[in-house]
Design an enzyme around this catalytic site. Structure first.
Site, PDB file in Angstrom:
ATOM      1  N   HIS A 170       0.803  -1.169   0.003  1.00 38.19           N
ATOM      2  CA  HIS A 170      -0.006   0.106  -0.027  1.00 38.19           C
ATOM      3  C   HIS A 170       0.913   1.135   0.039  1.00 38.19           C
ATOM      4  O   HIS A 170       0.898   2.239   0.956  1.00 38.19           O
ATOM      5  CB  HIS A 170      -0.829  -0.055   1.405  1.00 38.19           C
ATOM      6  N   GLU A 274      -1.007   1.840  -5.011  1.00 37.93           N
ATOM      7  CA  GLU A 274      -0.768   0.355  -4.453  1.00 37.93           C
ATOM      8  C   GLU A 274      -0.850  -0.696  -5.536  1.00 37.93           C
ATOM      9  O   GLU A 274      -1.681  -0.616  -6.352  1.00 37.93           O
ATOM     10  CB  GLU A 274      -1.835   0.287  -3.519  1.00 37.93           C
TER      11      GLU A 274
HETATM   12  C1  BG6 Z   1      -7.022   2.127   0.436  1.00 35.62           C
HETATM   13  C2  BG6 Z   1      -8.328   2.109   0.179  1.00 35.62           C
HETATM   14  O1  BG6 Z   1      -6.166   1.177  -0.033  1.00 35.62           O
HETATM   15  O2  BG6 Z   1      -6.640   2.516   1.892  1.00 35.62           O
HETATM   16  C3  BG6 Z   1      -9.203   3.324   1.023  1.00 35.62           C
HETATM   17  O3  BG6 Z   1      -8.700   1.908  -0.967  1.00 35.62           O
HETATM   18  C4  BG6 Z   1      -8.731   3.389   2.689  1.00 35.62           C
HETATM   19  O4  BG6 Z   1     -10.485   3.184   1.145  1.00 35.62           O
HETATM   20  C5  BG6 Z   1      -6.921   3.483   2.638  1.00 35.62           C
HETATM   21  O5  BG6 Z   1      -9.242   4.742   3.150  1.00 35.62           O
HETATM   22  C6  BG6 Z   1      -6.629   3.736   3.984  1.00 35.62           C
HETATM   23  O6  BG6 Z   1      -6.835   2.757   4.494  1.00 35.62           O
HETATM   24  P1  BG6 Z   1      -6.514   2.555   6.434  1.00 35.62           P
HETATM   25  O7  BG6 Z   1      -7.169   1.245   6.896  1.00 35.62           O
HETATM   26  O8  BG6 Z   1      -5.080   2.661   6.350  1.00 35.62           O
HETATM   27  O9  BG6 Z   1      -6.967   3.811   6.781  1.00 35.62           O
END
Ligand code: BG6
Length: 303
Positions: A170, A274
């Site tokens: 990510h 990502e």
């Molecule tokens: C992304 C999602 O991959 O991660 C989003 O598509 C999400 O919807 C983002 O808000 C962050 O996620 P987190 O759990 O780290 O706040």
């Protein structure tokens, strides 16, 4: 002896890698060689920073991030595994899986040359992981630091039954101003726009640009995407393997304000591109088998 001292006694590589207490007391591998530097927290096997020598930092890390054993880190490269997003059956389970909030073990460190250093971290099933996801597994994250950064998540299945995962590297990239950058590589790819919990299908036309909250899953993706950032005169290349999907995300103003670990004014400075096995790109790993999800990040001048 502290955790870092014990790790240094076994795994330090003079001139390449040492362990130290990082933010929040989390143990961090600090890598510095002739071509680049990087910092990787054992919490979540989380790459916090990467910088080729002579270049700006590639990754973005929030000034508001938590650095705590039970919380994910905001920025760098969170590892989403063994599920991406909300758990499909039980929304009470942690979003993006447990790998990013688990303590990983150091398996190996290697100085491959003056300008290439490798760290390999591992995570296996425990009683706690079995309560969330009842499978035997052996995951490893291999981080290779040089002028490029290679991150490879290998998921092995030592059990007797197949398992199916979704996953993401990510990656939060640092950008001059998100409204001024173009993300290339998704032209004509099928997309699902998930802003606000919707699932609106479409097809991407041309580069992705960001002028509002953006949360798009792309499928049937080619194996390279690029972020063009004219104000910083740089092109970031993201080459990937083991993945046919990707997510582009920026929370924009209102969602940034709702996130306690994301500064209200930080959204212009980042974009997530990502490398994923998103839900339409889930992978089943048979007994004795493995799946490897890899991204290679590099940077070059635009001109
Ligand atoms: C992304 C999602 O991959 O991660 C989003 O598509 C999400 O919807 C983002 O808000 C962050 O996620 P987190 O759990 O780290 O706040």
């Amino acid at each position: 002896m502290t955790d870092s001292e014990a790790l240094n006694a076994r795994f330090a590589l003079p001139g390449h890698l040492r362990f130290a207490a990082g933010p929040g007391g989390l143990t961090v591998a600090e890598i510095a060689n002739a071509a680049g530097t990087a910092r990787i927290a054992l919490h979540g096997a989380h790459v916090l920073a990467f910088q080729p020598r002579g270049a700006r930092p590639l990754l973005w890390l929030s000034g508001k991030s938590w650095f705590a054993a039970d919380k994910p880190i905001r920025g760098g490269i969170p590892l989403c595994w063994p599920w991406f997003g909300a758990h499909p059956a039980d929304p009470a389970l942690p979003a993006h899986g447990f790998a990013r909030i688990s303590p990983w073990q150091v398996l190996e460190t290697q100085a491959l040359s003056d300008s290439l250093t490798r760290l390999r971290l591992g995570l296996s099933d425990t009683a706690a992981s079995r309560r969330q996801w009842d499978h035997a597994f052996a995951a490893s994250l291999e981080v290779t630091v040089g002028a490029e950064l290679t991150v490879a998540l290998t998921m092995r299945n030592p059990g007797a039954a197949p398992y199916t995962i979704t996953a993401a590297l990510h990656t939060y990239f640092a950008v001059s101003d998100v409204t001024q950058v173009r993300v290339l590589g998704f032209d004509r790819c099928p997309s699902i726009d998930t802003v606000g919990g919707a699932r609106t299908p479409g097809v991407q036309t041309g580069p992705v640009t960001v002028h509002a909250e953006t949360d798009i899953i792309f499928s049937a993706c080619p194996d390279e995407a690029q972020i063009e950032d004219p104000a910083w005169n740089r092109r970031i290349r993201i080459r990937k393997a083991g993945s046919l999907s990707a997510v582009v995300w920026n929370p924009w103003i209102a969602k940034a304000k709702r996130m306690p670990d994301f500064g209200d004014d930080e959204y212009p400075g980042m974009i997530c591109v990502e490398t994923t096995n998103a839900p339409g790109d889930a992978r089943t790993v048979p007994p004795g088998g493995e799946h490897r999800l890899q991204a290679i990040l590099s940077v070059e001048p635009l001109g």
